[in-house]
Write an enzyme that holds these catalytic residues in place. Structure first.
Site, PDB file in Angstrom:
ATOM      1  N   HIS A 147       3.251   6.639  10.575  1.00  0.00           N
ATOM      2  CA  HIS A 147       3.508   5.369   9.878  1.00  0.00           C
ATOM      3  C   HIS A 147       4.556   5.575   8.791  1.00  0.00           C
ATOM      4  O   HIS A 147       4.870   6.704   8.417  1.00  0.00           O
ATOM      5  CB  HIS A 147       2.225   4.839   9.221  1.00  0.00           C
ATOM      6  CG  HIS A 147       1.282   4.180  10.179  1.00  0.00           C
ATOM      7  ND1 HIS A 147       0.339   4.878  10.880  1.00  0.00           N
ATOM      8  CD2 HIS A 147       1.146   2.874  10.563  1.00  0.00           C
ATOM      9  CE1 HIS A 147      -0.357   4.053  11.658  1.00  0.00           C
ATOM     10  NE2 HIS A 147       0.124   2.825  11.489  1.00  0.00           N
ATOM     11  N   LYS A 151       2.463   3.793   3.405  1.00  0.00           N
ATOM     12  CA  LYS A 151       1.084   3.530   3.853  1.00  0.00           C
ATOM     13  C   LYS A 151       0.122   4.279   2.945  1.00  0.00           C
ATOM     14  O   LYS A 151       0.314   5.449   2.645  1.00  0.00           O
ATOM     15  CB  LYS A 151       0.899   3.950   5.321  1.00  0.00           C
ATOM     16  CG  LYS A 151      -0.476   3.600   5.848  1.00  0.00           C
ATOM     17  CD  LYS A 151      -0.532   3.543   7.354  1.00  0.00           C
ATOM     18  CE  LYS A 151      -1.936   3.259   7.859  1.00  0.00           C
ATOM     19  NZ  LYS A 151      -2.476   1.961   7.430  1.00  0.00           N
TER      20      LYS A 151
END
Ligand code: NAD
Length: 260
Positions: A147, A151
């Site tokens: 990600h 995040k």
């Protein structure tokens, strides 16, 4: 038009507001503790914290914010009889308490760490693959997720869902082990690694590996639209429901039981 309260007006909140008209949805209220833009939906009421006045006149809430005070937000949705779509991640340890709040209320709540239809179908495929490969002990199984660098939780909520699905088919594997791993992996563990870089919206991979070959199933989100569209679809779906739901419930409802 369905009137929605948006909690969190960051990357996801803005995209949900942009796509809302395509789903016959009006953004009636926005709650964000720190709005960083002037690009706001016309006629939306703006609040810096969740208060009953923000919920008044809304048919359903969509929450993509931070995990910190999630239980007090869910309590207020319940108290104000406002059904809710929860996309915020990183609060699974509080899920039991949240379920009790909803059980004692008259609302429906749908919670999913990943609202994309593609991920839901990927998880169905992963379950079917695990059910098959568990019969062939020459294949080890593992997971990887990637990600963007902002995040805030790891492993991702989707990686945890994937692990739960896979573990349910592997009686001798009891837990997911996450990075860093500075020892040989225990025989009862499945490894899940997390990588953070740049702007990646999300990638999840399930791997079966033997001495001879590797089989991988991969879901790659191309952008955040899949999450936003799933949340908007869920907003309509949850209004007529009562109780606790996940995206699987919605998909099973739509597929009329054609799942793995
Ligand atoms: P972001 O950081 O871009 O936006 C979050 C926004 O919420 C910010 O504007 C912040 O000011 C606001 N906020 C945070 N806590 C708040 C609170 N208590 N009250 C009011 N406003 C608050 O993040 P994002 O990428 O939009 O993601 C938001 C959440 O959604 C994260 O938990 C992320 O992991 C999750 N997410 C879920 C899915 C899914 O499909 N379920 C997809 C993408 C992201």
């Amino acid at each position: 038009m369905t009137r929605v309260l948006l909690v969190g007006y960051g990357k996801m909140g803005k995209l949900i507001a942009k796509l809302a008209p395509d789903f016959d949805i009006t953004i009636a209220s926005i709650v964000d503790r720190d709005i960083q833009t002037n690009e706001l939906p016309k006629d939306a009421k703006i609040f810096s914290q969740l208060v009953p006045e923000a919920i008044n006149g809304c048919d359903v809430a969509i929450d993509f914010a931070e995990a910190g005070d999630i239980l007090s937000r869910i309590s207020l949705f319940a108290k104000c009889s406002c059904p809710a779509v929860i996309g915020t991640t990183g609060w699974d340890k509080q899920e039991y308490e949240a379920k009790q709040i909803i059980a004692a209320s008259d609302i429906g709540l749908i919670s999913a760490p990943n609202f994309s239809l593609g991920v839901s179908l990927f998880l169905q495929l992963a379950g079917a693959a695990a059910k098959l490969f568990t019969n062939f002990p020459q294949y080890d199984v593992g997971m990887h997720e990637m990600h963007h660098r902002q995040k805030q939780d790891a492993p991702s909520g989707t990686a945890k869902l994937l692990a739960t699905k896979v573990l349910s088919h592997y009686p001798k594997r009891e837990r997911m082990e996450t990075t860093p791993v500075d020892h040989a992996l225990a025989s009862n563990a499945i490894h899940s690694s997390s990588f953070r870089v740049g702007f990646v919206p999300g990638m999840h991979e399930l791997m079966f590996d033997s001495l001879e070959d590797t089989i991988t199933l991969t879901h790659t989100a191309r952008n955040r639209e899949g999450f936003a569209k799933g949340a908007l679809t869920a907003a309509h779906w949850i209004i007529s429901k009562k109780g606790w739901f996940t995206l699987d419930d919605l998909i099973i409802d739509k597929l009329k039981g054609h799942t793995c």
